[in-house]
Design an enzyme around this catalytic site. Sequence first.
Site, mmCIF file in Angstrom:
data_model
loop_
_atom_site.group_PDB
_atom_site.id
_atom_site.type_symbol
_atom_site.label_atom_id
_atom_site.label_comp_id
_atom_site.label_asym_id
_atom_site.label_seq_id
_atom_site.Cartn_x
_atom_site.Cartn_y
_atom_site.Cartn_z
ATOM 1 N N LEU A 8 1.049 -1.409 0.151
ATOM 2 C CA LEU A 8 -0.099 -0.008 0.051
ATOM 3 C C LEU A 8 1.008 1.376 0.036
ATOM 4 O O LEU A 8 1.787 1.172 0.840
ATOM 5 C CB LEU A 8 -0.789 -0.043 1.372
ATOM 6 C CG LEU A 8 -1.721 1.363 1.418
ATOM 7 C CD1 LEU A 8 -2.815 1.403 0.426
ATOM 8 C CD2 LEU A 8 -2.429 1.468 2.790
ATOM 9 N N ILE A 12 4.275 -1.087 3.249
ATOM 10 C CA ILE A 12 4.203 0.459 2.799
ATOM 11 C C ILE A 12 5.058 0.882 1.838
ATOM 12 O O ILE A 12 6.216 0.822 2.182
ATOM 13 C CB ILE A 12 4.339 1.432 4.071
ATOM 14 C CG1 ILE A 12 3.127 0.924 5.322
ATOM 15 C CG2 ILE A 12 3.716 2.546 3.921
ATOM 16 C CD1 ILE A 12 1.493 0.843 5.116
ATOM 17 N N LYS A 13 4.512 1.346 0.902
ATOM 18 C CA LYS A 13 5.488 1.797 -0.361
ATOM 19 C C LYS A 13 5.696 3.277 -0.105
ATOM 20 O O LYS A 13 4.745 4.222 0.154
ATOM 21 C CB LYS A 13 4.511 1.628 -1.752
ATOM 22 C CG LYS A 13 4.673 0.353 -2.168
ATOM 23 C CD LYS A 13 3.838 0.053 -3.307
ATOM 24 C CE LYS A 13 4.575 0.396 -4.494
ATOM 25 N NZ LYS A 13 3.984 0.215 -5.863
ATOM 26 N N ILE A 14 7.072 3.541 -0.047
ATOM 27 C CA ILE A 14 7.734 4.947 0.022
ATOM 28 C C ILE A 14 8.753 5.116 -1.113
ATOM 29 O O ILE A 14 9.489 4.162 -1.431
ATOM 30 C CB ILE A 14 8.498 4.955 1.526
ATOM 31 C CG1 ILE A 14 7.585 4.937 2.842
ATOM 32 C CG2 ILE A 14 9.030 6.453 1.642
ATOM 33 C CD1 ILE A 14 8.005 5.025 3.941
#
Length: 357
Positions: free
Chosen positions: A107, A138-140
């Site tokens: 996400l 978590i996509k960063i």
Amino acid sequence: MNATQTLHQLGQRIWLDNITRTLLRSGTLARYIRELSVTGLTSNPTIFEHAIGCSDSYDASIRSLVETGLSGEDLFFELAIEDLTEAADLFLPDFEASDGDDGWVSLEVSPLLADNTAHTIEAANRLYAKADRRNLFIKIPGTPQGVAAIEEVIFDGVPVNVTLLFSREHMLAAAEAYMRGIERRLEAGLDPRVASVLSLFVSRWDVAAKQVVAAPLHNRLGTAIAMRTYKAHHGLLASERWQRLAAAGARPQRLLWASTGTKDPAEPDTYYVQALAAPGTINTLPEKTLLAFADHGRVDGPLPVDGGHAEEVIESFRGEGIDDDELAARLQREGVDAFANSWHALLLRIRQKCART
């Protein structure tokens, strides 16, 4: 045995670069897991913009959320988390059987935060806690500000998919942030087992270079950059620094090939999948590419660990006027901008659907 199963046996994992409610609830994703060796899933703002905007399958949920007073980004994340937690539960058996190596979903934080370290840290922690799934990344983005956030988020114990990496140097900067986060966890007496992947975008190199290089060089730069990065990643995992972390229980940060759908009709529709077969890596495939590879793809052999002819190819592009460092920076910025545009379009679609409730 189909080609996806052969690739799995080679040691590369296949993730699906798509999510829709129909994909989840029709049993299609479960079939891909069962029959095509799909062991994970990624999402991004463009995928969700298409899924929500081009389907009525979210309309009932949107109406219900509007009635609770939600709108805009808050409403979108409710929809996204509903989908991704459902997908995470489908992948949970893979996650548990592999001791956390497989079975991940991703996400992304708002792309509007790409240049804001503090807000990225806050959003990553909040979204991970809200989703409440062990197998959710978590996509960063791997922008300079994103890289600064990654160290803090890893220290906080949040698994991270570093997105929008375009070069060896981008990968190494993100890996450095990851290792600093793990080292700080060890110093604080915390568990060093926090998972992460490094998503290198491949085909966009070839789209950009095609406009300025001669035909014999078309569609060769992306795989050369990938091979150069693969060599550097192997070197990183062999380093004394990483070996100390591994001995303390840390997990290797795996390399993931992203943007691997063929953009040039002159090339096979399985071009990047066949070119980037590599044990210990992940390839996240658009649904069309996944089905094509399962149908008529082949596995010719693993990518050379020593980088093969990558530097020679890259030097050929420099002779044509391509500055790979400059182009990597441009592609990353264009990627951020493209996801931001999709984000705005996504929120517009949601507002339009809310207005019709």
